[in-house]
Design a protein around this motif. Structure first.
Motif, PDB file in Angstrom:
ATOM      1  N   GLN A  21       1.171  -1.033   0.660  1.00 30.95           N
ATOM      2  CA  GLN A  21       0.005  -0.135  -0.509  1.00 30.95           C
ATOM      3  C   GLN A  21       0.731   1.475   0.180  1.00 30.95           C
ATOM      4  O   GLN A  21       0.456   2.496  -0.750  1.00 30.95           O
ATOM      5  CB  GLN A  21      -1.184  -0.002   0.918  1.00 30.95           C
ATOM      6  N   GLN A  58      -8.598   0.707  -1.805  1.00 34.45           N
ATOM      7  CA  GLN A  58      -7.384   0.182  -0.600  1.00 34.45           C
ATOM      8  C   GLN A  58      -6.255   1.235  -0.704  1.00 34.45           C
ATOM      9  O   GLN A  58      -4.509   0.184  -0.784  1.00 34.45           O
ATOM     10  CB  GLN A  58      -7.641  -1.013  -0.026  1.00 34.45           C
ATOM     11  N   LEU A 108      -4.940  -1.023  -3.965  1.00 33.89           N
ATOM     12  CA  LEU A 108      -4.280  -1.819  -4.791  1.00 33.89           C
ATOM     13  C   LEU A 108      -5.386  -2.397  -6.124  1.00 33.89           C
ATOM     14  O   LEU A 108      -6.949  -2.281  -6.167  1.00 33.89           O
ATOM     15  CB  LEU A 108      -4.990  -3.042  -3.652  1.00 33.89           C
ATOM     16  N   ASN A 156       0.111  -2.125  -6.258  1.00 35.51           N
ATOM     17  CA  ASN A 156       0.438  -0.953  -6.010  1.00 35.51           C
ATOM     18  C   ASN A 156      -0.404   0.297  -7.020  1.00 35.51           C
ATOM     19  O   ASN A 156      -0.038  -0.227  -7.986  1.00 35.51           O
ATOM     20  CB  ASN A 156       1.241  -0.453  -5.064  1.00 35.51           C
TER      21      ASN A 156
END
Length: 340
Positions: free
Chosen positions: A77, A135, A137, A240
């Motif tokens: 992250q 999030q 992602l 990421n």
């Protein structure tokens, strides 16, 4: 994760960050298993494909080299890692809807049906990416790792026989609910503590796919393997999002192609893996017992699964209900496709 382990993980990452790139980028990819286990085999094929079709290098970090699952997720992250492979079992606190993969008896055990489902599911390919994106992602793919079996010190064939048996679970609220419903005492533990906890009888059982039971030598500290048919282990490969969105189209295409090739490779690789792993365990420990519960014996476990499904809806609301409904539709279509 202890202080010394954090120092070691930081040192390992420091070495990776200082590695020469020879004019091309070095991308870092962490996963939850060893290099020769299913996630590692997938990662190696992905690396091979990316490096064959671009100037980039992929550095692989197997389980333990950068800490526990929570550590690698934080690193992904934060953009320290470009890629991470992590089971929804560990992302359930971040993405509650991902716990749908722990609703017992939702996923089939048949490999062909599973492969079709993961390739074509609208829930996986259309709905989950938005939740992961929230999030930070980019969800690249999900794939199955094999039927989940339960290893215990004493045999069992009913929820009553699991009464007061402490079974290790991932730190996943719905998996905890599942084992409560199955009659056991769920005990969330990081993976690194499981072998020792079984050895010292802090816990008396754990669940995993058969290849993982064999490779991690769980049979050394348990005596019985039971298949109740309740689940198939699922994992997710992510990037990421800032990193991925910032790539040129050519690089994104290389990654997508490599993911597709690795997916096909891992489905093929797993054919017969469950049975081969059983044979290896029997050879290492002839006294180990293997039991597949009959449909009649599974009935009370299936009944208990209904309350776990209801609990999932309570936890996740309308969003969870929508994903569960879509998954059931996708699974029915996969079943029809694989039987035609």
């Amino acid at each position: 994760m202890t202080h010394i382990h954090r120092l070691m993980a930081t040192a390992a990452l420091g070495l990776a960050l200082s590695a020469p790139t020879a004019g091309a980028e070095t991308w870092r990819y962490a996963f939850e298993e060893a290099l020769d286990e299913v996630q590692g085999i997938f990662a190696q094929k992905f690396k091979e494909e990316v490096e064959a079709n671009s100037d980039h290098e992929i550095q692989l970090f197997p389980y333990g080299t950068l800490g526990e699952s929570a550590d690698t997720m934080e690193q992904a992250q934060a953009g320290i890692l470009q890629f991470v492979d992590q089971s929804p079992g560990f992302t359930g606190s971040l993405i509650p809807e991902a716990q749908v993969f722990f609703v017992p008896y939702l996923l089939p055990t048949d490999t062909e049906t599973l492969a079709s489902f993961f390739r074509n599911s609208e829930a996986i390919n259309g709905m989950f990416p938005e939740l992961y994106a929230e999030q930070g992602l980019e969800l690249l793919t999900m794939f199955p790792e094999g039927e989940v079996a339960i290893t215990t010190k004493e045999p069992f064939a009913s929820p009553d026989e699991l009464d007061e048996v402490k079974v290790r679970t991932m730190t996943n609220p719905l998996l905890v609910e599942s084992y409560k419903a199955f009659g056991a005492t769920p005990t969330p533990l990081p993976w690194g503590e499981v072998y020792g906890a079984l050895q010292t009888n802090i816990i008396q059982g754990q669940e995993n796919p058969m290849f993982f039971i064999e490779s991690t030598k769980m049979y050394e500290v348990t005596d019985h393997v039971t298949m109740i048919g309740h689940n198939n282990f699922t994992t997710a490969v992510m990037a990421n999002k800032d990193f991925y969105d910032g790539l040129p189209e050519e690089d994104r295409q290389v990654i997508e192609n490599a993911i597709d090739v690795a997916f096909d490779h891992i489905i093929e690789y797993q054919k017969g893996l469950h049975e081969t792993s059983i044979e290896k365990i029997k050879e290492a420990k002839p006294s180990m017992t293997f039991t597949t519960l009959t449909e009649e014996q599974r009935a009370p476990f299936r009944e208990a699964a209904q309350e776990v499904e209801a609990r999932f809806i309570e936890m996740t609301g309308e969003g969870g209900q929508a994903i569960l409904d879509q998954m059931k539709k996708d699974l029915a279509e996969a079943q029809e496709a694989s039987s035609s």
